[in-house]
Scaffold this motif. Sequence first.
Motif, PDB file in Angstrom:
ATOM      1  N   ARG A   5     -13.444  -2.155   0.480  1.00  0.00           N
ATOM      2  CA  ARG A   5     -12.081  -2.687   0.531  1.00  0.00           C
ATOM      3  C   ARG A   5     -11.133  -1.902  -0.376  1.00  0.00           C
ATOM      4  N   SER A 153       1.391   0.055   2.858  1.00  0.00           N
ATOM      5  CA  SER A 153       1.631  -0.517   1.532  1.00  0.00           C
ATOM      6  C   SER A 153       2.677   0.310   0.794  1.00  0.00           C
ATOM      7  N   LYS A 195       3.243  -6.024   9.069  1.00  0.00           N
ATOM      8  CA  LYS A 195       2.035  -5.683   8.312  1.00  0.00           C
ATOM      9  C   LYS A 195       2.309  -4.608   7.252  1.00  0.00           C
ATOM     10  N   ARG A 197       3.212  -4.297   3.398  1.00  0.00           N
ATOM     11  CA  ARG A 197       3.252  -5.011   2.128  1.00  0.00           C
ATOM     12  C   ARG A 197       4.117  -4.235   1.129  1.00  0.00           C
ATOM     13  N   ARG A 249      -6.992  -2.032   0.973  1.00  0.00           N
ATOM     14  CA  ARG A 249      -7.148  -3.324   1.640  1.00  0.00           C
ATOM     15  C   ARG A 249      -7.583  -4.421   0.669  1.00  0.00           C
ATOM     16  N   SER A 252      -4.869  -6.925   0.421  1.00  0.00           N
ATOM     17  CA  SER A 252      -4.253  -7.154   1.731  1.00  0.00           C
ATOM     18  C   SER A 252      -3.520  -8.486   1.851  1.00  0.00           C
TER      19      SER A 252
END
Length: 272
Positions: A5, A153, A195, A197, A249, A252
């Motif tokens: 992750r 991101s 999606k 961030r 992630r 996330s």
Amino acid sequence: MMFERFSVKGYGAIVTGGASGIGLAFVEALAESGARVAILDVDSISLGKQVDRLSSRGLDVRGHKLDVTDRKAVDQVFAEVSAEYGRLDVVFANAGIDPGIGFSNPDGSPSEAGAIENYEDERWNRTIEINLNGIFATIRAAARHMKRGGGGSIVVTTSIAAYLNEGMIGAAYMAAKAGAAHLARNAALELAPYKIRVNAVAPGFIVTNIGGGWLKQPEVQNSIGATVPIGRIGDADDLKGLALFLASRASSYITGAQIPIDGGVSLGKRPA
């Protein structure tokens, strides 16, 4: 696996103001973890040196000279990098300057130059143009490409000066960082359905070249470090873990956050 992750391997990334200090730490954190990183900086000499140094280690980095106040240039470089990588996953909106002393000198005495009645328009406007408007231009360009790519991101460098008063820090810097923090929150809300961030990191006292590198002086480090709850001032490397977390992630489900990384300064002075 949990560690997966945190992986940014193969990601396409951009870091503005990435040739020194905190920006360079962001670049290293991403590149050392397998991301392809475009370093954007107005200082072509430092930019070239860092690209050569990191490339010699086998890291996938490339440099683009960029002044974030040139909005057409920002859009052009983002388009070039996105096309070259075929994706844009991470953008660190980091470029900024120090506007000089605030209304107090380091020893606590009043500063004539930093007093608000003596604050020069040129000093105010230049700080706002780079530290706030440059962030806007960066977020805008990132959003365009990330929307087409299905998400990403964006990480904004603010400061504890965004929410704490400090007489030694110039008024324009504090206003710009507070504005950048709120801009990041607003962008986070707007871009969440795509999606994308948007988060911010708020460093405290970090040893960089900003302010003429005054935090590099041992006596300054000792005096200020004694007031920091954790017992020292920070180094740019202290931000690498947070940078990787926000880029990956692993974060996330986090957006619109401003995370202080200040050794506890936001809490108050170190207890005796």
